[in-house]
Design a protein around this motif. Structure first.
Motif, PDB file in Angstrom:
ATOM      1  N   LEU A 133       2.890  -8.573  -4.946  1.00  0.00           N
ATOM      2  CA  LEU A 133       4.457  -8.197  -4.868  1.00  0.00           C
ATOM      3  C   LEU A 133       5.253  -9.425  -5.015  1.00  0.00           C
ATOM      4  CD1 LEU A 133       4.441  -4.822  -3.077  1.00  0.00           C
ATOM      5  CD2 LEU A 133       4.361  -5.130  -5.560  1.00  0.00           C
ATOM      6  N   THR A 134       6.503  -9.277  -5.291  1.00  0.00           N
ATOM      7  CA  THR A 134       7.557 -10.331  -5.113  1.00  0.00           C
ATOM      8  C   THR A 134       8.587  -9.353  -4.581  1.00  0.00           C
ATOM      9  OG1 THR A 134       6.652 -11.975  -6.511  1.00  0.00           O
ATOM     10  CG2 THR A 134       9.365 -12.015  -5.825  1.00  0.00           C
ATOM     11  N   TRP A 135       9.301  -9.707  -3.748  1.00  0.00           N
ATOM     12  CA  TRP A 135      10.362  -8.830  -2.883  1.00  0.00           C
ATOM     13  C   TRP A 135      11.427  -8.753  -3.716  1.00  0.00           C
ATOM     14  CZ3 TRP A 135       7.891  -5.221  -0.507  1.00  0.00           C
ATOM     15  CH2 TRP A 135       7.036  -5.429  -0.024  1.00  0.00           C
ATOM     16  N   ASP A 136      11.866  -8.301  -4.687  1.00  0.00           N
ATOM     17  CA  ASP A 136      13.334  -8.130  -5.421  1.00  0.00           C
ATOM     18  C   ASP A 136      13.891  -6.947  -4.864  1.00  0.00           C
ATOM     19  OD1 ASP A 136      11.832  -6.081  -6.819  1.00  0.00           O
ATOM     20  OD2 ASP A 136      11.719  -7.142  -8.532  1.00  0.00           O
ATOM     21  N   GLU A 137      15.128  -6.541  -5.180  1.00  0.00           N
ATOM     22  CA  GLU A 137      15.626  -5.334  -4.599  1.00  0.00           C
ATOM     23  C   GLU A 137      14.958  -4.276  -4.945  1.00  0.00           C
ATOM     24  OE1 GLU A 137      19.838  -4.932  -4.714  1.00  0.00           O
ATOM     25  OE2 GLU A 137      20.182  -6.852  -5.023  1.00  0.00           O
ATOM     26  N   ALA A 138      14.437  -3.971  -6.141  1.00  0.00           N
ATOM     27  CA  ALA A 138      13.747  -2.644  -6.714  1.00  0.00           C
ATOM     28  C   ALA A 138      12.471  -2.554  -5.870  1.00  0.00           C
ATOM     29  CB  ALA A 138      13.676  -2.887  -7.991  1.00  0.00           C
ATOM     30  N   THR A 139      11.756  -3.352  -5.831  1.00  0.00           N
ATOM     31  CA  THR A 139      10.370  -3.442  -5.191  1.00  0.00           C
ATOM     32  C   THR A 139      10.494  -3.243  -3.663  1.00  0.00           C
ATOM     33  OG1 THR A 139       9.564  -4.794  -6.532  1.00  0.00           O
ATOM     34  CG2 THR A 139       8.317  -4.697  -4.678  1.00  0.00           C
ATOM     35  N   PHE A 140      11.540  -3.890  -2.847  1.00  0.00           N
ATOM     36  CA  PHE A 140      11.712  -3.572  -1.687  1.00  0.00           C
ATOM     37  C   PHE A 140      12.172  -2.102  -1.345  1.00  0.00           C
ATOM     38  CE2 PHE A 140      14.273  -3.415   2.163  1.00  0.00           C
ATOM     39  CZ  PHE A 140      13.448  -3.728   3.155  1.00  0.00           C
ATOM     40  N   LYS A 141      12.862  -1.765  -2.131  1.00  0.00           N
ATOM     41  CA  LYS A 141      13.916  -0.517  -2.032  1.00  0.00           C
ATOM     42  C   LYS A 141      12.424   0.471  -2.059  1.00  0.00           C
ATOM     43  CE  LYS A 141      18.500  -1.266  -3.296  1.00  0.00           C
ATOM     44  NZ  LYS A 141      19.426  -1.094  -4.306  1.00  0.00           N
ATOM     45  N   ASP A 142      11.717   0.541  -2.959  1.00  0.00           N
ATOM     46  CA  ASP A 142      10.487   1.451  -3.218  1.00  0.00           C
ATOM     47  C   ASP A 142       9.643   1.294  -1.916  1.00  0.00           C
ATOM     48  OD1 ASP A 142       9.091   3.198  -4.645  1.00  0.00           O
ATOM     49  OD2 ASP A 142       7.757   1.720  -5.455  1.00  0.00           O
ATOM     50  N   TYR A 143       9.585   0.179  -1.522  1.00  0.00           N
ATOM     51  CA  TYR A 143       8.455  -0.084  -0.499  1.00  0.00           C
ATOM     52  C   TYR A 143       9.058   0.688   0.818  1.00  0.00           C
ATOM     53  CZ  TYR A 143       5.904  -2.516   3.184  1.00  0.00           C
ATOM     54  OH  TYR A 143       5.305  -2.767   4.561  1.00  0.00           O
ATOM     55  N   ILE A 144      10.414   0.250   1.330  1.00  0.00           N
ATOM     56  CA  ILE A 144      10.790   0.673   2.519  1.00  0.00           C
ATOM     57  C   ILE A 144      10.998   2.179   2.553  1.00  0.00           C
ATOM     58  CG2 ILE A 144      13.473   0.582   2.049  1.00  0.00           C
ATOM     59  CD1 ILE A 144      11.627  -0.656   5.192  1.00  0.00           C
ATOM     60  N   ARG A 145      11.019   2.847   1.586  1.00  0.00           N
ATOM     61  CA  ARG A 145      11.000   4.276   1.619  1.00  0.00           C
ATOM     62  C   ARG A 145       9.899   4.971   1.862  1.00  0.00           C
ATOM     63  NH1 ARG A 145      14.810   6.420  -1.018  1.00  0.00           N
ATOM     64  NH2 ARG A 145      15.144   4.737  -2.551  1.00  0.00           N
ATOM     65  N   ASP A 146       8.650   4.208   1.691  1.00  0.00           N
ATOM     66  CA  ASP A 146       7.347   4.614   1.806  1.00  0.00           C
ATOM     67  C   ASP A 146       6.293   3.560   1.941  1.00  0.00           C
ATOM     68  OD1 ASP A 146       5.018   5.995   2.655  1.00  0.00           O
ATOM     69  OD2 ASP A 146       5.367   7.555   1.018  1.00  0.00           O
ATOM     70  N   PRO A 147       6.341   2.767   2.861  1.00  0.00           N
ATOM     71  CA  PRO A 147       5.456   1.422   3.026  1.00  0.00           C
ATOM     72  C   PRO A 147       3.921   1.735   2.694  1.00  0.00           C
ATOM     73  CG  PRO A 147       7.046   1.503   4.709  1.00  0.00           C
ATOM     74  CD  PRO A 147       7.027   2.873   4.163  1.00  0.00           C
ATOM     75  N   LYS A 148       3.591   2.802   3.061  1.00  0.00           N
ATOM     76  CA  LYS A 148       2.098   3.145   2.904  1.00  0.00           C
ATOM     77  C   LYS A 148       1.707   3.508   1.645  1.00  0.00           C
ATOM     78  CE  LYS A 148       0.325   3.566   7.648  1.00  0.00           C
ATOM     79  NZ  LYS A 148      -0.502   2.241   7.823  1.00  0.00           N
ATOM     80  N   ALA A 149       2.647   4.011   0.962  1.00  0.00           N
ATOM     81  CA  ALA A 149       2.413   4.458  -0.625  1.00  0.00           C
ATOM     82  C   ALA A 149       2.666   3.498  -1.581  1.00  0.00           C
ATOM     83  CB  ALA A 149       3.630   5.591  -1.016  1.00  0.00           C
ATOM     84  N   LYS A 150       3.546   2.612  -0.981  1.00  0.00           N
ATOM     85  CA  LYS A 150       3.744   1.291  -1.955  1.00  0.00           C
ATOM     86  C   LYS A 150       2.616   0.264  -1.825  1.00  0.00           C
ATOM     87  CE  LYS A 150       6.069  -1.391  -4.856  1.00  0.00           C
ATOM     88  NZ  LYS A 150       6.190  -0.954  -6.067  1.00  0.00           N
TER      89      LYS A 150
END
Length: 130
Positions: A78-95
């Motif tokens: 992964l590269t932490w762009d805004e969309a990827t980070f937003k998805d991750y921080i919502r549910d880290p273990k799912a991402k």
């Protein structure tokens, strides 16, 4: 007459709603308090339980210097762009299944937007651009 009133009410609602979607770095600093037990950001930030977050937006996952990442995080590509980070921080273990980050996530969209605005302020050197 009623159509005109309805139009003004609708315009007022839309105008009142738009600031809710704006990113607010000052509010994001308060949201970051949820992250601070494990992460640091800013000049002099260092790795704790989690990696330091300077220059996070735009950084490749698993690349903070001197931090021991999980195999899952390093392999995530992964590269932490805004969309990827937003998805991750919502549910880290799912991402990133298998991540060692133990955090339930942030569910509120406004809090996530504000957090991103705060994180974006810090370059890789920990200095703020604003």
């Amino acid at each position: 007459m009623h159509r005109l009133t309805a139009a003004f009410v609708l315009a007022g609602l839309l105008a009142g709603a738009s600031p809710a979607f704006a990113q607010d770095a000052a509010a994001g600093e308060k949201v970051f308090l949820k992250c601070r037990a494990c992460h640091q950001i800013g000049e002099g930030a260092r790795n704790l339980v989690g990696p330091e977050l300077n220059g996070l937006i735009g950084r490749k996952s698993g690349t903070a210097p001197n931090y021991s990442y999980s195999a899952a995080n390093k392999a995530s590509d992964l590269t932490w762009d805004e969309a990827t980070f937003k998805d991750y921080i919502r549910d880290p273990k799912a991402k990133i299944p298998g991540t060692k980050m133990i955090f339930v996530g942030i569910k509120n969209d406004k809090d996530i937007d504000d957090l991103v605005a705060y994180l974006k302020r810090f370059g890789a050197d920990g200095k703020t651009g604003s």
